[in-house]
Design a protein around this motif. Structure first.
Motif, mmCIF file in Angstrom:
data_model
loop_
_atom_site.group_PDB
_atom_site.id
_atom_site.type_symbol
_atom_site.label_atom_id
_atom_site.label_comp_id
_atom_site.label_asym_id
_atom_site.label_seq_id
_atom_site.Cartn_x
_atom_site.Cartn_y
_atom_site.Cartn_z
ATOM 1 N N GLU A 41 -5.513 7.710 2.065
ATOM 2 C CA GLU A 41 -5.328 6.713 1.014
ATOM 3 C C GLU A 41 -6.496 5.737 1.035
ATOM 4 O OE1 GLU A 41 -1.583 4.886 1.934
ATOM 5 O OE2 GLU A 41 -0.429 6.631 1.285
ATOM 6 N N ARG A 43 -7.625 1.991 -0.092
ATOM 7 C CA ARG A 43 -6.968 0.726 -0.446
ATOM 8 C C ARG A 43 -7.984 -0.338 -0.838
ATOM 9 N NH1 ARG A 43 -1.517 0.535 1.017
ATOM 10 N NH2 ARG A 43 -0.865 2.386 2.166
ATOM 11 N N LEU A 48 -3.472 -2.580 -1.759
ATOM 12 C CA LEU A 48 -2.884 -1.625 -2.701
ATOM 13 C C LEU A 48 -3.676 -0.323 -2.690
ATOM 14 C CD1 LEU A 48 -2.217 -4.052 -5.681
ATOM 15 C CD2 LEU A 48 -0.544 -3.162 -4.035
ATOM 16 N N ILE A 49 -3.003 0.769 -2.965
ATOM 17 C CA ILE A 49 -3.648 2.082 -2.986
ATOM 18 C C ILE A 49 -4.359 2.260 -4.325
ATOM 19 C CG2 ILE A 49 -3.313 4.575 -2.760
ATOM 20 C CD1 ILE A 49 -0.632 3.853 -1.302
ATOM 21 N N ARG A 113 -1.718 0.838 -6.881
ATOM 22 C CA ARG A 113 -0.293 1.146 -6.712
ATOM 23 C C ARG A 113 0.148 0.676 -5.334
ATOM 24 N NH1 ARG A 113 1.835 5.226 -9.854
ATOM 25 N NH2 ARG A 113 3.327 5.676 -8.212
ATOM 26 N N VAL A 114 1.434 0.397 -5.211
ATOM 27 C CA VAL A 114 2.006 -0.001 -3.932
ATOM 28 C C VAL A 114 2.161 1.207 -3.011
ATOM 29 C CG1 VAL A 114 4.050 -0.990 -2.812
ATOM 30 C CG2 VAL A 114 3.213 -1.963 -4.950
ATOM 31 N N ASP A 115 2.583 2.346 -3.568
ATOM 32 C CA ASP A 115 2.783 3.550 -2.752
ATOM 33 C C ASP A 115 2.508 4.796 -3.585
ATOM 34 O OD1 ASP A 115 5.105 4.314 -4.258
ATOM 35 O OD2 ASP A 115 6.338 3.004 -3.018
ATOM 36 N N LEU A 116 2.646 5.948 -2.951
ATOM 37 C CA LEU A 116 2.426 7.228 -3.633
ATOM 38 C C LEU A 116 3.715 8.040 -3.715
ATOM 39 C CD1 LEU A 116 -1.031 8.256 -2.146
ATOM 40 C CD2 LEU A 116 -0.541 7.190 -4.356
ATOM 41 N N GLU A 117 4.834 7.359 -3.650
ATOM 42 C CA GLU A 117 6.122 8.038 -3.713
ATOM 43 C C GLU A 117 6.251 8.788 -5.044
ATOM 44 O OE1 GLU A 117 10.830 6.936 -3.575
ATOM 45 O OE2 GLU A 117 9.442 5.724 -2.416
#
Length: 128
Positions: A41, A43, A48-49, A113-117
């Protein structure tokens, strides 16, 4: 991920492109194997990503060399199927021999983005 999972992803996504896939491109996607995936990732200063650095080995499993230039497209897809980011790698005029392995490195950038979910990887291959 294992080779099996990548093979399934490639096969499952053959119909997800912008247009029809020719029999030649379908063959190419079936014989190019992906292995040794590494993802990092990327950041920003706020944590943030903002991208993903992808490294993967591509192996020609066909019984013949691939002589024509072709492109691998790596996509990051959202849960709804929309493309978050994509990057291409061109394999040139030099033949891609039987059982030959080449390491590919791609950087995919996208809005923070906050995550890659829920994000899925998809790779396709097309002749030029």
């Amino acid at each position: 991920m294992s080779r099996f999972v990548f093979s399934l992803l490639i096969c499952a996504l053959l119909g997800c492109g912008n247009g029809a896939i020719s029999p030649e491109d379908e063959f190419l996607s079936q014989v190019m194997e992906l292995t040794n995936l590494g993802k990092t990732e990327l950041r920003n200063a706020d944590g943030l990503i903002v991208g993903v650095d992808v490294s993967v080995d591509v192996i020609n499993t066909a019984p013949v060399s691939i002589e024509a230039p072709f492109v691998m497209t790596w996509r990051l897809r959202l849960a709804n199927g929309d493309v978050l980011a994509l990057a291409n790698h061109r394999f040139g005029e030099d033949a891609f021999g039987v059982s030959e392995r080449r390491r590919v490195h791609l950087v995919l950038a996208f809005p923070a983005r906050v995550d890659l979910e829920g994000i899925q990887d998809a790779a396709t291959f097309e002749f030029e």
